[in-house]
Each structure stands twice: as C-alpha cells, then as structure tokens.
Motif scaffolding. Structure first.
Motif, mmCIF file in Angstrom:
data_model
loop_
_atom_site.group_PDB
_atom_site.id
_atom_site.type_symbol
_atom_site.label_atom_id
_atom_site.label_comp_id
_atom_site.label_asym_id
_atom_site.label_seq_id
_atom_site.Cartn_x
_atom_site.Cartn_y
_atom_site.Cartn_z
ATOM 1 N N UNK A 1 45.521 -10.475 118.919
ATOM 2 C CA UNK A 1 44.868 -9.706 117.868
ATOM 3 C C UNK A 1 44.182 -10.670 116.922
ATOM 4 N N UNK A 2 43.214 -10.153 116.185
ATOM 5 C CA UNK A 2 42.562 -10.968 115.172
ATOM 6 C C UNK A 2 43.164 -10.719 113.801
ATOM 7 N N UNK A 3 43.917 -9.605 113.659
ATOM 8 C CA UNK A 3 44.542 -9.275 112.378
ATOM 9 C C UNK A 3 45.835 -8.521 112.632
ATOM 10 N N UNK A 4 46.717 -8.614 111.670
ATOM 11 C CA UNK A 4 47.978 -7.880 111.725
ATOM 12 C C UNK A 4 48.203 -7.218 110.372
ATOM 13 N N UNK A 5 48.704 -5.988 110.415
ATOM 14 C CA UNK A 5 48.968 -5.204 109.207
ATOM 15 C C UNK A 5 50.475 -5.006 109.072
ATOM 16 N N UNK A 6 50.982 -5.346 107.903
ATOM 17 C CA UNK A 6 52.387 -5.111 107.605
ATOM 18 C C UNK A 6 52.522 -4.042 106.531
ATOM 19 N N UNK A 7 53.293 -2.983 106.825
ATOM 20 C CA UNK A 7 53.508 -1.885 105.885
ATOM 21 C C UNK A 7 54.950 -1.950 105.407
ATOM 22 N N UNK A 8 55.125 -2.051 104.078
ATOM 23 C CA UNK A 8 56.454 -2.172 103.483
ATOM 24 C C UNK A 8 57.244 -0.880 103.670
ATOM 25 N N UNK A 9 58.592 -1.004 103.667
ATOM 26 C CA UNK A 9 59.442 0.157 103.900
ATOM 27 C C UNK A 9 59.374 1.193 102.780
ATOM 28 N N UNK A 10 58.863 0.831 101.603
ATOM 29 C CA UNK A 10 58.755 1.779 100.491
ATOM 30 C C UNK A 10 57.319 2.249 100.297
ATOM 31 N N UNK A 11 56.479 2.046 101.289
ATOM 32 C CA UNK A 11 55.063 2.388 101.153
ATOM 33 C C UNK A 11 54.872 3.879 100.858
ATOM 34 N N UNK A 12 55.412 4.760 101.695
ATOM 35 C CA UNK A 12 55.239 6.209 101.489
ATOM 36 C C UNK A 12 55.940 6.678 100.223
ATOM 37 N N UNK A 13 57.111 6.112 99.936
ATOM 38 C CA UNK A 13 57.849 6.516 98.729
ATOM 39 C C UNK A 13 57.078 6.135 97.475
ATOM 40 N N UNK A 14 56.478 4.958 97.457
ATOM 41 C CA UNK A 14 55.703 4.544 96.286
ATOM 42 C C UNK A 14 54.513 5.456 96.066
ATOM 43 N N UNK A 15 53.814 5.828 97.150
ATOM 44 C CA UNK A 15 52.661 6.722 96.999
ATOM 45 C C UNK A 15 53.116 8.085 96.498
ATOM 46 N N UNK A 16 54.199 8.586 97.058
ATOM 47 C CA UNK A 16 54.700 9.902 96.633
ATOM 48 C C UNK A 16 55.128 9.890 95.177
ATOM 49 N N UNK A 17 55.655 8.770 94.692
ATOM 50 C CA UNK A 17 56.104 8.683 93.305
ATOM 51 C C UNK A 17 54.974 8.290 92.355
ATOM 52 N N UNK A 18 53.786 8.089 92.868
ATOM 53 C CA UNK A 18 52.661 7.726 92.015
ATOM 54 C C UNK A 18 52.639 6.268 91.626
ATOM 55 N N UNK A 19 53.422 5.451 92.320
ATOM 56 C CA UNK A 19 53.436 4.017 92.013
ATOM 57 C C UNK A 19 52.426 3.290 92.901
ATOM 58 N N UNK A 20 51.977 2.106 92.479
ATOM 59 C CA UNK A 20 51.064 1.325 93.328
ATOM 60 C C UNK A 20 51.753 0.953 94.640
ATOM 61 N N UNK A 21 51.031 1.111 95.728
ATOM 62 C CA UNK A 21 51.537 0.758 97.053
ATOM 63 C C UNK A 21 50.570 -0.231 97.700
ATOM 64 N N UNK A 22 51.111 -1.181 98.426
ATOM 65 C CA UNK A 22 50.273 -2.226 99.026
ATOM 66 C C UNK A 22 50.586 -2.362 100.514
ATOM 67 N N UNK A 23 49.604 -2.885 101.239
ATOM 68 C CA UNK A 23 49.799 -3.260 102.635
ATOM 69 C C UNK A 23 49.443 -4.731 102.766
ATOM 70 N N UNK A 24 50.064 -5.397 103.703
ATOM 71 C CA UNK A 24 49.819 -6.817 103.926
ATOM 72 C C UNK A 24 48.900 -6.973 105.136
ATOM 73 N N UNK A 25 47.872 -7.790 104.966
ATOM 74 C CA UNK A 25 46.948 -8.083 106.063
ATOM 75 C C UNK A 25 47.015 -9.571 106.369
ATOM 76 N N UNK A 26 47.268 -9.902 107.624
ATOM 77 C CA UNK A 26 47.313 -11.290 108.086
ATOM 78 C C UNK A 26 46.179 -11.467 109.088
ATOM 79 N N UNK A 27 45.314 -12.457 108.845
ATOM 80 C CA UNK A 27 44.125 -12.642 109.655
ATOM 81 C C UNK A 27 44.153 -13.992 110.357
ATOM 82 N N UNK A 28 43.521 -14.051 111.517
ATOM 83 C CA UNK A 28 43.447 -15.275 112.298
ATOM 84 C C UNK A 28 42.329 -16.151 111.735
ATOM 85 N N UNK A 29 42.709 -17.171 110.962
ATOM 86 C CA UNK A 29 41.738 -18.039 110.309
ATOM 87 C C UNK A 29 41.005 -18.962 111.259
#
Length: 371
Positions: free
Chosen positions: A100-128
């Motif tokens: 792959x040229x990129x990988x996406x990591x989704x934190x275990x609290x991603x959906x919970x943070x969005x549902x609670x109105x808190x900022x949610x982030x995803x991690x992107x790792x790219x092949x430099x």
C-alpha cells in the motif's frame, strides 16, 4: 528570382536527401516508431496523477462512524482496494513491502467521540519513498476527512467558503497537459534524429568525398540536408495538431498561423543543433548517441517533467538557451489558453536567435570539414 541553374541544383540535392532518408532503415525507424510510440505512451501511460491506489485500514473502533469513514474511503474513484489489517505489525509490513502507499489508523474511541460531539481524529501513515505520490494521496485523504466532518457537524462549516475555478483546464485532465507537450517532444526527436544522420551517413557510406567534388556549393548542400528534416518535422507536428483535438479532445484555442511561425523557427533551431552533431560524428552510431545525449537534457530542461522555476538559478539560465523550453510555452498556450500574439512572439524571438546561432555554427563547421 533564383537562377534556374541554382534552382535545379537545389532541387536535385533536396530530392537526393529525401530518398536517402527514406532508404535508410535507421532513418525510417526514427520517422515511424517514435511518433506512434510516444502517442501511445504519453497519451495513455505517462501521468503524474495517482490512481488505483491500495490503502491499509487498521480499524480499532468498528463503530458506525468508523464504518462510514471506511465506506467513504472505498468509494473514492482513486482508491482501488482497502486492505484490512489487524495489528500495528501488519500495518508496518504493508507499508514496508509496498503493498500500500498509505495506511489509515482509526482509534477505538473514534465513533464515541463523534457521537459525544468531541473532536475525533484518524491517523494517516504514508510511504515517503514515493514522496510526490504520497503528497497527492495525503490530499485525497484530507479531502475525504473534511467532507465527512462537514456532513457530521454541518453547523461548524465556515460560512461562505471558497469557490475554486481552474482556468484553461477546468477538469484538471492530465491529457490536456501532456498532449501539447507531445508536439514539442516529437518534433525534437524527429528533427534531431534525421538531421544528425545526414552528414554522418555520407561519411559512413563513403559518399562524402563525392559531395566535395560536386558542383554544389556549401550553402546548397546545407539547404538540401536541412529541408527533409524540416518537412518531416512539420508533417509530424501537423499530424499531431490534428489528432490531439479530434482524438483526445484537447482544445485548440489559439492562433494556428502564429503557432506555425514559432514551429518553423523551432525546427530550424533543432536542425542547426542536429547538423552540428552530424558534422562532429564519423559514423551514424556516433550521431545517434550524440542525438540521444542532447535530446534527454533538452526535454528535461523544457519544463515538461518539472517546472523551470523549480530549478536552480544557474540551470534556469541554461534553460533559456534550450529551444524546447520556449516552444513548449507556445504549444501549451496555443492549445489551452488562446495565447495572445505578443506572448507568442515573445517566445518566438529566442527561437530565432538560437536558430541563427546554431545554423551559422553548423555552416562554419561544415565548411571547415569540406575544406
């Protein structure tokens, strides 16, 4: 008026050179193979766009919003495949092995943070290791993330926003950039290839001495050797000028007569360079290698592969003496943005100066070799 005797000699040498080009297998290859090969390669294969990418997905959440994000990712027209991974080690291996040229990591609290109105982030790792492609993919991922955030919390969208308009190439179609440059590249290969073989072919076949004792004057021999590559280059450029709008749909919006004026001086500049190579070469193989050594830097310094403005200052000065650099501006401007006559002439007079310098140098070198 041209004297009938002179006109007859010129016609004879021009016909002789045309037949010499058509009879020589190497010249026929240069005339036939590169134009069609470049039409296929440049038209369908060469692109700086990043498509059909594979992305690894490490989803530690599994919630509704994580699935929504993965579906948006898979629905991108640029994404070919989503590869699920179950551990950081698998994610690392997918990047290390170029799966792959990129990988996406989704934190275990991603959906919970969005549902609670808190900022949610995803991690992107790219092949430099593929830096340019990685930057483009990062832009794709950023766009998907922003669009999802806007749909989740529309009230946070900034009022007004911005409207982006791409002039001259509204859909950012890469063919619209490639095809006008193809006219430049094909003309370069044709003019240099045919001209570089002319004098070297005479030496290799042993007919150069016959030219020296013929009633032809030096300038008549030069004209005879320069007319065939000029005609062939104009023919190839005309063929591509017809095919590019009709087959590939690239618009031709500028002045065709002014385009041909610039093309004429561009061809003369290349013919002068090709004649210099031919006069310095003893065999056709040497001439071919000399043409190749000149063609590659000329194309790289033209601004096709990378903008001239991105080059070091000293290399930008060198590019000013490179004919493809000036004609590429004319070709792209004529096809895409109806370049005004003043701008076309501003890029034509350097071609005139280069043509005058190279043709004069070729004539002097040829005269010295004749003597």
């Amino acid at each position: 008026m041209i004297d009938p005797v002179v006109r007859g000699r010129l016609w004879a040498i021009i016909v002789k050179e045309i037949w010499a080009v058509l009879r020589d297998p190497r010249s026929r290859i240069i005339l036939i193979v590169p134009p069609f090969l470049q039409l296929i390669v440049f038209g369908f294969a060469t692109t700086l766009e990043v498509k059909n990418i594979d992305i690894a997905l490490y989803d530690r959440d599994g919630g509704v919003w994580a699935r929504e994000f993965s579906q948006r990712l898979a629905g991108s027209p640029n994404v070919r495949r989503i590869i699920p991974v179950r551990s950081p080690a698998e994610l690392r291996d997918a990047i290390d092995n170029r799966q792959v040229i990129a990988a996406i990591g989704i934190d275990q609290r991603f959906s919970a943070d969005i549902a609670a109105g808190r900022p949610a982030t995803v991690q992107a790792i790219l092949d430099g290791r593929r830096s340019n492609a990685a930057q483009i993919v990062a832009g794709y991922l950023g766009r998907i993330t922003v669009d999802m955030g806007a749909s989740v919390r529309p009230q946070l969208k900034a009022p007004g926003g911005s409207i982006v308009t791409h002039w001259y190439n509204p859909n950012l179609d890469y063919l619209w950039f490639t095809m006008p440059a193809l006219v430049v590249i094909v003309s370069t290969v044709t003019a240099l290839g045919v001209t570089a073989q002319s004098v070297a072919r005479e030496r290799e076949l042993g007919t150069f001495d016959q030219l020296m004792v013929s009633p032809l004057r030096v300038h008549e021999i030069l004209i005879g050797k320069m007319v065939p590559p000029l005609l062939i280059g104009l023919f190839n450029a005309t063929l591509y000028t017809i095919l590019i709008p009709t087959v590939f749909g690239v618009p031709l919006t500028g002045s065709v007569p002014l385009f041909y004026v610039a093309l004429l001086f561009y061809m003369l500049a290349l013919i002068g360079l090709g004649m210099l190579i031919s006069c310095l070469s003893q065999t056709q193989q040497q001439a071919f290698l000399g043409m190749f050594l000149l063609t590659v830097p000329a194309i790289l310094l033209s601004g096709y592969a990378s903008p001239v403005d991105n080059m070091p200052n000293w290399l930008q000065w060198v590019a000013e003496f490179n004919p493809p650099k000036h004609f590429l501006i004319v070709s792209e401007g004529t096809f895409l943005k109806a370049m005004p006559p003043g701008d076309i002439l501003a890029n034509t007079w350097p071609l005139m100066a280069i043509a005058a310098a190279t043709l004069t140098a070729a004539a002097l070198l040829f005269r010295s070799r004749m003597e």
